[in-house]
Design a protein around this motif. Sequence first.
Motif, PDB file in Angstrom:
ATOM      1  N   GLN A   5       0.833  -1.201   0.000  1.00 24.98           N
ATOM      2  CA  GLN A   5       0.000   0.000   0.000  1.00 24.98           C
ATOM      3  C   GLN A   5       0.870   1.256   0.000  1.00 24.98           C
ATOM      4  O   GLN A   5       0.564   2.243  -0.676  1.00 24.98           O
ATOM      5  CB  GLN A   5      -0.916   0.007   1.222  1.00 24.98           C
ATOM      6  N   HIS A   6       1.931   1.191   0.766  1.00 27.45           N
ATOM      7  CA  HIS A   6       2.850   2.331   0.823  1.00 27.45           C
ATOM      8  C   HIS A   6       3.429   2.641  -0.557  1.00 27.45           C
ATOM      9  O   HIS A   6       3.530   3.808  -0.958  1.00 27.45           O
ATOM     10  CB  HIS A   6       3.976   2.031   1.807  1.00 27.45           C
ATOM     11  N   LEU A   7       3.800   1.603  -1.305  1.00 28.09           N
ATOM     12  CA  LEU A   7       4.382   1.818  -2.626  1.00 28.09           C
ATOM     13  C   LEU A   7       3.361   2.420  -3.589  1.00 28.09           C
ATOM     14  O   LEU A   7       3.692   3.271  -4.415  1.00 28.09           O
ATOM     15  CB  LEU A   7       4.926   0.501  -3.174  1.00 28.09           C
ATOM     16  N   ALA A   8       2.110   1.970  -3.486  1.00 24.52           N
ATOM     17  CA  ALA A   8       1.064   2.554  -4.323  1.00 24.52           C
ATOM     18  C   ALA A   8       0.844   4.019  -3.951  1.00 24.52           C
ATOM     19  O   ALA A   8       0.666   4.882  -4.823  1.00 24.52           O
ATOM     20  CB  ALA A   8      -0.230   1.766  -4.167  1.00 24.52           C
ATOM     21  N   LEU A   9       0.879   4.312  -2.659  1.00 27.50           N
ATOM     22  CA  LEU A   9       0.715   5.696  -2.207  1.00 27.50           C
ATOM     23  C   LEU A   9       1.902   6.562  -2.633  1.00 27.50           C
ATOM     24  O   LEU A   9       1.736   7.739  -2.970  1.00 27.50           O
ATOM     25  CB  LEU A   9       0.553   5.734  -0.688  1.00 27.50           C
ATOM     26  N   ASP A  10       3.084   5.976  -2.613  1.00 24.12           N
ATOM     27  CA  ASP A  10       4.261   6.719  -3.061  1.00 24.12           C
ATOM     28  C   ASP A  10       4.113   7.109  -4.531  1.00 24.12           C
ATOM     29  O   ASP A  10       4.483   8.217  -4.937  1.00 24.12           O
ATOM     30  CB  ASP A  10       5.517   5.867  -2.859  1.00 24.12           C
ATOM     31  N   THR A  37      -7.188   3.485   1.060  1.00 25.41           N
ATOM     32  CA  THR A  37      -7.286   3.788   2.487  1.00 25.41           C
ATOM     33  C   THR A  37      -8.737   4.087   2.849  1.00 25.41           C
ATOM     34  O   THR A  37      -9.624   4.064   2.010  1.00 25.41           O
ATOM     35  CB  THR A  37      -6.416   5.009   2.843  1.00 25.41           C
ATOM     36  N   GLU A  38      -8.956   4.389   4.105  1.00 24.05           N
ATOM     37  CA  GLU A  38     -10.297   4.740   4.574  1.00 24.05           C
ATOM     38  C   GLU A  38     -10.514   6.252   4.607  1.00 24.05           C
ATOM     39  O   GLU A  38     -11.523   6.734   5.116  1.00 24.05           O
ATOM     40  CB  GLU A  38     -10.521   4.158   5.972  1.00 24.05           C
ATOM     41  N   VAL A  39      -9.576   7.006   4.069  1.00 25.85           N
ATOM     42  CA  VAL A  39      -9.671   8.456   4.101  1.00 25.85           C
ATOM     43  C   VAL A  39     -10.785   8.943   3.173  1.00 25.85           C
ATOM     44  O   VAL A  39     -11.080   8.320   2.148  1.00 25.85           O
ATOM     45  CB  VAL A  39      -8.321   9.089   3.689  1.00 25.85           C
ATOM     46  N   GLU A  40     -11.413  10.032   3.544  1.00 25.57           N
ATOM     47  CA  GLU A  40     -12.408  10.684   2.695  1.00 25.57           C
ATOM     48  C   GLU A  40     -11.813  11.982   2.171  1.00 25.57           C
ATOM     49  O   GLU A  40     -11.448  12.865   2.944  1.00 25.57           O
ATOM     50  CB  GLU A  40     -13.694  10.967   3.479  1.00 25.57           C
ATOM     51  N   CYS A  41     -11.722  12.090   0.868  1.00 24.74           N
ATOM     52  CA  CYS A  41     -11.121  13.272   0.258  1.00 24.74           C
ATOM     53  C   CYS A  41     -12.175  14.357   0.030  1.00 24.74           C
ATOM     54  O   CYS A  41     -13.349  14.047  -0.198  1.00 24.74           O
ATOM     55  CB  CYS A  41     -10.483  12.903  -1.080  1.00 24.74           C
ATOM     56  N   PRO A  42     -11.761  15.610   0.077  1.00 28.20           N
ATOM     57  CA  PRO A  42     -12.692  16.701  -0.248  1.00 28.20           C
ATOM     58  C   PRO A  42     -13.236  16.538  -1.663  1.00 28.20           C
ATOM     59  O   PRO A  42     -12.516  16.111  -2.570  1.00 28.20           O
ATOM     60  CB  PRO A  42     -11.815  17.955  -0.137  1.00 28.20           C
ATOM     61  N   GLU A  43     -14.496  16.855  -1.829  1.00 30.47           N
ATOM     62  CA  GLU A  43     -15.123  16.705  -3.142  1.00 30.47           C
ATOM     63  C   GLU A  43     -14.520  17.689  -4.136  1.00 30.47           C
ATOM     64  O   GLU A  43     -14.268  18.850  -3.815  1.00 30.47           O
ATOM     65  CB  GLU A  43     -16.629  16.938  -3.028  1.00 30.47           C
ATOM     66  N   SER A  51      -6.606  25.493  -6.911  1.00 30.71           N
ATOM     67  CA  SER A  51      -5.335  25.068  -6.323  1.00 30.71           C
ATOM     68  C   SER A  51      -5.509  24.736  -4.849  1.00 30.71           C
ATOM     69  O   SER A  51      -4.821  23.856  -4.313  1.00 30.71           O
ATOM     70  CB  SER A  51      -4.287  26.175  -6.489  1.00 30.71           C
ATOM     71  N   GLN A  52      -6.426  25.429  -4.192  1.00 30.22           N
ATOM     72  CA  GLN A  52      -6.667  25.169  -2.775  1.00 30.22           C
ATOM     73  C   GLN A  52      -7.167  23.739  -2.565  1.00 30.22           C
ATOM     74  O   GLN A  52      -6.696  23.034  -1.674  1.00 30.22           O
ATOM     75  CB  GLN A  52      -7.689  26.167  -2.225  1.00 30.22           C
ATOM     76  N   TRP A  53      -8.120  23.316  -3.389  1.00 28.37           N
ATOM     77  CA  TRP A  53      -8.623  21.938  -3.295  1.00 28.37           C
ATOM     78  C   TRP A  53      -7.510  20.935  -3.586  1.00 28.37           C
ATOM     79  O   TRP A  53      -7.332  19.950  -2.865  1.00 28.37           O
ATOM     80  CB  TRP A  53      -9.771  21.742  -4.293  1.00 28.37           C
ATOM     81  N   TRP A  54      -6.731  21.203  -4.612  1.00 28.90           N
ATOM     82  CA  TRP A  54      -5.676  20.276  -5.017  1.00 28.90           C
ATOM     83  C   TRP A  54      -4.588  20.179  -3.954  1.00 28.90           C
ATOM     84  O   TRP A  54      -4.041  19.101  -3.695  1.00 28.90           O
ATOM     85  CB  TRP A  54      -5.097  20.721  -6.352  1.00 28.90           C
ATOM     86  N   ASN A  55      -4.282  21.277  -3.300  1.00 25.90           N
ATOM     87  CA  ASN A  55      -3.285  21.254  -2.227  1.00 25.90           C
ATOM     88  C   ASN A  55      -3.757  20.407  -1.049  1.00 25.90           C
ATOM     89  O   ASN A  55      -2.950  19.743  -0.384  1.00 25.90           O
ATOM     90  CB  ASN A  55      -2.967  22.675  -1.762  1.00 25.90           C
ATOM     91  N   LYS A  56      -5.061  20.418  -0.780  1.00 26.87           N
ATOM     92  CA  LYS A  56      -5.602  19.567   0.284  1.00 26.87           C
ATOM     93  C   LYS A  56      -5.423  18.089  -0.072  1.00 26.87           C
ATOM     94  O   LYS A  56      -5.058  17.274   0.780  1.00 26.87           O
ATOM     95  CB  LYS A  56      -7.081  19.881   0.507  1.00 26.87           C
ATOM     96  N   ALA A  61      -2.307  12.909   0.590  1.00 25.49           N
ATOM     97  CA  ALA A  61      -1.441  11.881   0.006  1.00 25.49           C
ATOM     98  C   ALA A  61      -0.080  11.849   0.691  1.00 25.49           C
ATOM     99  O   ALA A  61       0.441  10.777   1.028  1.00 25.49           O
ATOM    100  CB  ALA A  61      -1.283  12.127  -1.489  1.00 25.49           C
ATOM    101  N   HIS A  62       0.497  13.017   0.920  1.00 26.61           N
ATOM    102  CA  HIS A  62       1.809  13.097   1.573  1.00 26.61           C
ATOM    103  C   HIS A  62       1.748  12.570   3.003  1.00 26.61           C
ATOM    104  O   HIS A  62       2.677  11.904   3.473  1.00 26.61           O
ATOM    105  CB  HIS A  62       2.311  14.540   1.571  1.00 26.61           C
ATOM    106  N   ASP A  63       0.665  12.859   3.706  1.00 28.26           N
ATOM    107  CA  ASP A  63       0.543  12.418   5.096  1.00 28.26           C
ATOM    108  C   ASP A  63       0.396  10.902   5.198  1.00 28.26           C
ATOM    109  O   ASP A  63       0.838  10.285   6.169  1.00 28.26           O
ATOM    110  CB  ASP A  63      -0.663  13.092   5.760  1.00 28.26           C
ATOM    111  N   LEU A  64      -0.228  10.296   4.195  1.00 22.83           N
ATOM    112  CA  LEU A  64      -0.461   8.855   4.227  1.00 22.83           C
ATOM    113  C   LEU A  64       0.765   8.054   3.795  1.00 22.83           C
ATOM    114  O   LEU A  64       1.030   6.974   4.314  1.00 22.83           O
ATOM    115  CB  LEU A  64      -1.636   8.489   3.317  1.00 22.83           C
TER     116      LEU A  64
END
Length: 250
Positions: A5-10, A37-43, A51-56, A61-64
């Motif tokens: 999973q880590h490699l896919a996230l990388d 993952t079980e994370v819910e991304c902003p719509e 850019s604000q949405w994309w930065n979120k 992704a970086h945190d995971l």
Amino acid sequence: MTHEQHLALDLIVRLANRFGPASRIAKELPGWLEYLTEVECPERPRSRPSSQWWNKIRTIAHDLAPSAGGGEGEIVQRNATLLGEHFGLSPAETSMLTFVAFYKLFDGFEHVVDGALETREVTVPLLLSWFCAVPEPEIRTAMRASGRLTCSGLVQRNSGGRHRRMPFDLSDRLTLALLAEVDSISDLIALMFPRAAAPQAQWQDFEGLSQDADLMRELLSKALAKRQPGVHILLYGPPGTGKGSAAGRC
């Protein structure tokens, strides 16, 4: 979180860093994160993505990505390294073998790779270049049919089917061997090429060979007794005439 999973996230992080909010990658990437993952991304905004949405999304992704545990991915990577050393592959070719193995074995990794390729904003050589950390021209050279990776027999050129987006595939036997916990390359090779079953046919089943059978046994037994190399016997004839069975008895 497992190693695979880590490699896919990388890979997702690399894509997020390279593409902007208006790209097709950006449109699909939140779905890949939620798949893994079980994370819910902003719509994603229905109008022009900001850019604000994309930065979120990038931050998620970086945190995971750093959260990596063990799992089958580490076993596959270790076994691919053993095979690479045994077959004289370069580090890049060994990493390519690992990539193909992950693609075939792990649904999450395959999901991200296929999704990225479907956007047509990336190519297989580019993804391999990121994964292997080598320049793309080196990857393209290694992907050739005349390259060591293909000539080693570890991978086959893929002509279609389930892995139609990936130009390489692995045999089922190699796939299972890569998942096995082994202590040495000898153990790994033994899994890939198990000892053949003892022949069931008896010499009396080859009455038609008569003196030829006696000559074969005499030549081979003397060569074995004297440890004499270079003694070869060629059996030829149409399919189904018993060549393989006769050779097994020898």
